[in-house]
Every structure is written in structure tokens, then in C-alpha cells.
Enzyme design. Structure first.
Site, PDB file in Angstrom:
ATOM      1  CG  ASP A 297       5.568  30.608   9.766  1.00  0.00           C
ATOM      2  OD1 ASP A 297       4.996  31.239  10.706  1.00  0.00           O
ATOM      3  OD2 ASP A 297       5.941  31.329   8.269  1.00  0.00           O
ATOM      4  CG  ASP A 298       4.519  27.410   6.252  1.00  0.00           C
ATOM      5  OD1 ASP A 298       3.534  28.286   6.880  1.00  0.00           O
ATOM      6  OD2 ASP A 298       5.172  26.638   5.139  1.00  0.00           O
ATOM      7  CG  HIS A 347       1.890  31.902   7.178  1.00  0.00           C
ATOM      8  ND1 HIS A 347       2.411  33.248   7.143  1.00  0.00           N
ATOM      9  CD2 HIS A 347       2.266  30.738   6.881  1.00  0.00           C
ATOM     10  CE1 HIS A 347       3.670  32.495   6.509  1.00  0.00           C
ATOM     11  NE2 HIS A 347       3.577  32.085   5.786  1.00  0.00           N
ATOM     12  CG  HIS A 351       2.875  29.562   2.189  1.00  0.00           C
ATOM     13  ND1 HIS A 351       3.464  29.810   1.117  1.00  0.00           N
ATOM     14  CD2 HIS A 351       2.633  29.904   3.357  1.00  0.00           C
ATOM     15  CE1 HIS A 351       4.682  29.963   1.800  1.00  0.00           C
ATOM     16  NE2 HIS A 351       3.598  30.069   3.306  1.00  0.00           N
ATOM     17  CG  HIS A 441       8.192  26.926   8.218  1.00  0.00           C
ATOM     18  ND1 HIS A 441       9.280  27.340   8.330  1.00  0.00           N
ATOM     19  CD2 HIS A 441       7.801  27.272   7.422  1.00  0.00           C
ATOM     20  CE1 HIS A 441       8.981  28.033   7.913  1.00  0.00           C
ATOM     21  NE2 HIS A 441       8.038  28.271   7.497  1.00  0.00           N
TER      22      HIS A 441
HETATM   23 NI    NI Z   1       5.453  30.220   5.220  1.00  0.00          NI
END
Ligand code: NI
Length: 492
Positions: A297-298, A347, A351, A441
Site C-alpha cells: 500500500d501507499d 488506495h 489517504h 507498505h
Molecule cells: Ni494505506
């Protein structure tokens, strides 16, 4: 670049439908019987071009809007080529909507066109897109080919036979672009990079790239010219006819009415460079397959390319839940993730905890990332992960209407907290079992450092590292998924 716009510069604004084709079959004077065949126009590093006034009955459609960014779109309408017109209509609408959604400070977008080839059985229309936002101005190109014998509108990659031919072309292009300015590692055999191809007057293949796509924007239009003798063996049947049409133009000829009804272009999974929606080489519904989905993620982050190297080494696939700003900062990594068969997913832009936003804000969070990814890869996302796993009915409703399933996780490595590669590895492996969805991540160096060990251990234990779509199969927009355990219902 201005030379490529010479036909359309005069056609700016006002009229909705402007007749350009001055020749009717009765009064054309340029190609009567017995006259010298016209020489094809064009520079060696440019696609051939045809004067639109030589194309019988050609009209132009124009659309203008100044609500929000200034939008000026035009494209040709050619008699007997309705499927091509429809494609140009769809493609320009998508480009406008993606530009407006993806670019927070979109100022203006102009889509102009020229005709590269127009014979009785092959037509090529090249769209030139100029956009302006706070990053400055950028020009990009897309060329569509129309096969009048079948009524099929083709992407440029359909000029080559299949995916292997496109991969071969990709390596020829890499070799020919031996320039300091071009980063050859950002090239991949995907449609989005090879979406503007045609021929020069000698029949050499000209591949053109968007400004800023594989070289700094200051380098302008980057192109590769692959000699006729090197490219001929890679061409499809359409590609051969396109090459012949480019080098033997027949001015004043009308496009032939297609004998057969056009097939459904989107149903055809055989477009080179457009990767299959789902790689079904693994059947994860069987426990014996020991499928596991690693998710990141991210990102992308600065070290994501290292992670991709490690995944490639273990022939592992993963899913990347992309966030807005990192995706804007690392478009070449997003394209590489796609090109290497990993799954891309949404995503959100900022955020944020989506449960605290109102519906229109949730929608904007999702549509912006969808548009960003489509602009970099051509791929339309069908998965999202709400930040912090925080979801509710409102988030589910908007996700459903945007065609996105919600993917949570079953193994949390807490890698954002445990900035220690050993700990991340331990957490990833401790609770892993067939069907697990593992949360990590790729913006943390300690996670990147942990991944090779995790892959090695999982491989030793007989796991297959797959994408979410491989793990879950078909997903339902708006539904939440926590795992793909073969012996349990994947939905909770
Ligand atoms: Ni995230």
C-alpha cells in the site's frame, strides 16, 4: 510538432460539423486514370500524412467546453468508417474525463487530429493531445487504424502479430533509442506505450512516444524508426496492408463500406500489449495451490523498483494499492508494475479515512486514482482498499458505483510500526496460510529489505504468490473481501 498540426490549425473552433473533404467522386482531379501515383508525404521520423481534403466526404466533429478547464476536441468523421468514428468519440471522451479527474489543476486540453493513411481499405487517424496543468504543457499521441475490409478499429499494437512480436519490437526500439536522454528501462511492451505507430514514406515503422513518457518533458516528442527490413516479419496482416497503404497512397479514393459487421472490439482479448484482465494459470480455489496474496500500500516508493526485482526473481505476483501523489511522482514505476503482471488497485488520493468524508468526496478520492492509473497504463481498476481498512455503507455504495470491490486483509505485518526487516518478515510468515491477504507498505525501506526473505520462505513452503484477482477470482463491486481461504467463504 507544429507541422503535425498543419491541417487542423485552420479548423479551430465554432462549427460543430465542418466539411473538409472537398472531393466528391465526380469532381476529384488529382488521381484520374493514367496519372502519376501521388508520392507519399512525410519526414523519415514521422508517420505519413494525407491531406484531409483528399479524403472523400470527410467531416470534422468538434466539441468545446469552458466549464472547468478549457476543452477543445476535434476528430474526423469519414463516410463508411462508423466504427472508427465511434472509437474516436469514445477515446476522446475518456481522455477528457481522465485528464479532468486526474489533474487537480487542469487548465486546458486540446485534442486535434491528422490523417496518416486513407485508402479504400485502410485508414489511420492520429490524435494529438495537448494538455496544460501546473506541471506545464505536454503533448501526447494516439493513432487508431481502421480496417475497412472487416470493420475492425485497431490499436496501433495490432499492426504487429502478437505479444511476442511486440516484445521483439520493444527490444528493437530500446536498441535504436540509444540516446542519453531516454531511459530505456522505462520501456515495456504494453499498449499504452506503443499506442501511436505508423509508417514513414519508405515503409519503416515509426513509433512515437508521448512527451515526458520515456524521457524528460524537455526532450519533446521522442520517436524510434525501425527499418522496414527489421519490422516486416513482425507485422500482422493488417500491419502489412497498413504499410502498403502508407507507401502507396491513393488520393481521392473513398473508404470502402465494410462487408461484414464490425466485431466487438473490446471482447477481443488478442490486442498485443493489453494484458489479460486475470491470469488464470493458477487455480487458487484448490487448497493444494497454496495461493497467497502479498499486497503493498501507499506507494509507489523510491525503492519499489527493488521490490519488483525481488518479485521477478521469485516469479511472484503482487498487488499494489496506489495512492495519488506517489503515483503522480513515479508514473514509470506504475507502468512497470502493470507491465510485469502485478495487479494495480486504488488506495485513494489523499489517504483519508473515507468514513469521515461525504459521498462526493469519497467519489473524488476514488475516481482521481482510477483516472491517474488509466492515463499511465490504460488499465481500468476494479479493486480498492480503504485507508486504515475503514469502511461503511456509504463507502461501499460509492465503491459499487465506481466498479470497485473493497479488499481488506487477513495478515497485518504492522510494517509501518515495526521498522525492522526481521520483525516484518516474522509477522508476515507467522500467520500466513493458504488464501491469506498480507498487508505491507512499499514506502518503507525495512519492508523492501524484508521481502526477499519472505519470498524465499514462502517458496520453500510451497506457496504461490498471486495477485488479488488470481486469489479471489471474480469480485463483486462494493463487496468487502478479507481473505481467499479455500475452505471458507472469502466474503465476510
Ligand atoms: Ni494505506
Amino acid at each position: 510538432m507544429s507541422s503535425s498540426l498543419k491541417y487542423t490549425a485552420a479548423a479551430a473552433s465554432v462549427l460543430l460539423l465542418l466539411s473538409i473533404g472537398s472531393c466528391s467522386p465526380d469532381d476529384r482531379g488529382t488521381s484520374g486514370p493514367g496519372e502519376e501515383p501521388e508520392k507519399p508525404n512525410g519526414e523519415p521520423d514521422q508517420l505519413t500524412s494525407v491531406d484531409p481534403s483528399e479524403v472523400t466526404g470527410l467531416d470534422e466533429r468538434e466539441e468545446t467546453s469552458d466549464e472547468g478547464p478549457q476543452i477543445d476536441v476535434s476528430y474526423p468523421e469519414i463516410p463508411n468508417a462508423d466504427p472508427l468514428t465511434q472509437r474516436l468519440d469514445d477515446a476522446t471522451s475518456q481522455k477528457v474525463s481522465d485528464f479532468t479527474s486526474a489533474s487537480a489543476d487542469a487548465e486546458s486540453l486540446t485534442i486535434d487530429w491528422d490523417i496518416s493513411v486513407a485508402t479504400e481499405d485502410v485508414v489511420a487517424v492520429r490524435l494529438v493531445q495537448e494538455e496544460k496543468d501546473s506541471d506545464g504543457e505536454r503533448t501526447s499521441y494516439t493513432t487508431y487504424w481502421y480496417d475497412a475490409t472487416s470493420g475492425h478499429t485497431a490499436y496501433s499494437t495490432e499492426l504487429v502479430g502478437n505479444q511476442e512480436d511486440l516484445a521483439e519490437l520493444d527490444s528493437l526500439v530500446k536498441d535504436s533509442l540509444n540516446e542519453e536522454q531516454v531511459d530505456a528501462s522505462t520501456l515495456h511492451p504494453i499498449l499504452h506505450l506503443y499506442d501511436s505507430m505508423g509508417f514513414n514514406p519508405d515503409g519503416d515503422l515509426v513509433v512515437e512516444f508521448d512527451q515526458g513518457q520515456i524521457a524528460p518533458a524537455g526532450a519533446g516528442r521522442v520517436n524510434a524508426t525501425i527499418p522496414k527490413e527489421d519490422v516486416t516479419s513482425l507485422l500482422s496482416d493488417l500491419g502489412e496492408r497498413a504499410q502498403s497503404a502508407a507507401t502507396n497512397p491513393s488520393p481521392g479514393s473513398a473508404v470502402e463500406d465494410s462487408a461484414t459487421p464490425p466485431k466487438d472490439d473490446t471482447a477481443d482479448g488478442s490486442v498485443p500489449g493489453r494484458l489479460p484482465e486475470r491470469d488464470d494459470s493458477v487455480d487458487c480455489s484448490s487448497a493444494a495451490a497454496k495461493c497467497i496474496a502479498l499486497t503493498f500500500d501507499d506507494g509507489p516508493g523510491a525503492r519499489t523498483p527493488e521490490l519488483l526485482d525481488a518479485l521477478a526473481e521469485y516469479n511472484a505476483k503482487a498487488t499494489f494499492f496506489l495512492t495519488g501523489q506517489p503515483a503522480r511522482e513515479h508514473p514509470e514505476t506504475v507502468r512497470r508494475e502493470y507491465a510485469e503482471g502485478h495487479e494495480l488497485a486504488n488506495h485513494t488520493v489523499t489517504h483519508s479515512d473515507l468514513t469521515t468524508l461525504d459521498k462526493s468526496e469519497v467519489r473524488e478520492e476514488l475516481t482521481t486514482v482510477n483516472a491517474l492509473v488509466r492515463r499511465e497504463t490504460g488499465y481500468t481498476l476494479d479493486l480498492m482498499r480503504p485507508p486504515y481498512g475503514a469502511t461503511n455503507d456509504k463507502v461501499a455504495q460509492v465503491s459499487r458505483s465506481e466498479g470497485l470491490a473493497e479488499i481488506i486483509w487477513s495478515v497485518d505485518t504492522n510494517d509501518w510500526k515495526n521498522r525492522n526487516a526481521g520483525k516484518v518478515r516474522k509477522e508476515a510468515l507467522k500467520n500466513a496460510k493458504p488464501g491469506s491477504i498480507v498487508l505491507m507498505h512499499d514506502i518503507h525501506g525495512t519492508t523492501i529489505d524484508a521481502v526477499p526473505d519472505i519470498l524465499e520462505r514462502l517458496e520453500e513452503q510451497g506457496y504461490t504468490m498471486v495477485t488479488i484477482s488470481q486469489l479471489l477470482g471474480e469480485t463483486e463491486p462494493g463487496e468487502s473481501y478479507y481473505n481467499g481461504h479455500p475452505d471458507e467463504d472469502g466474503e465476510e
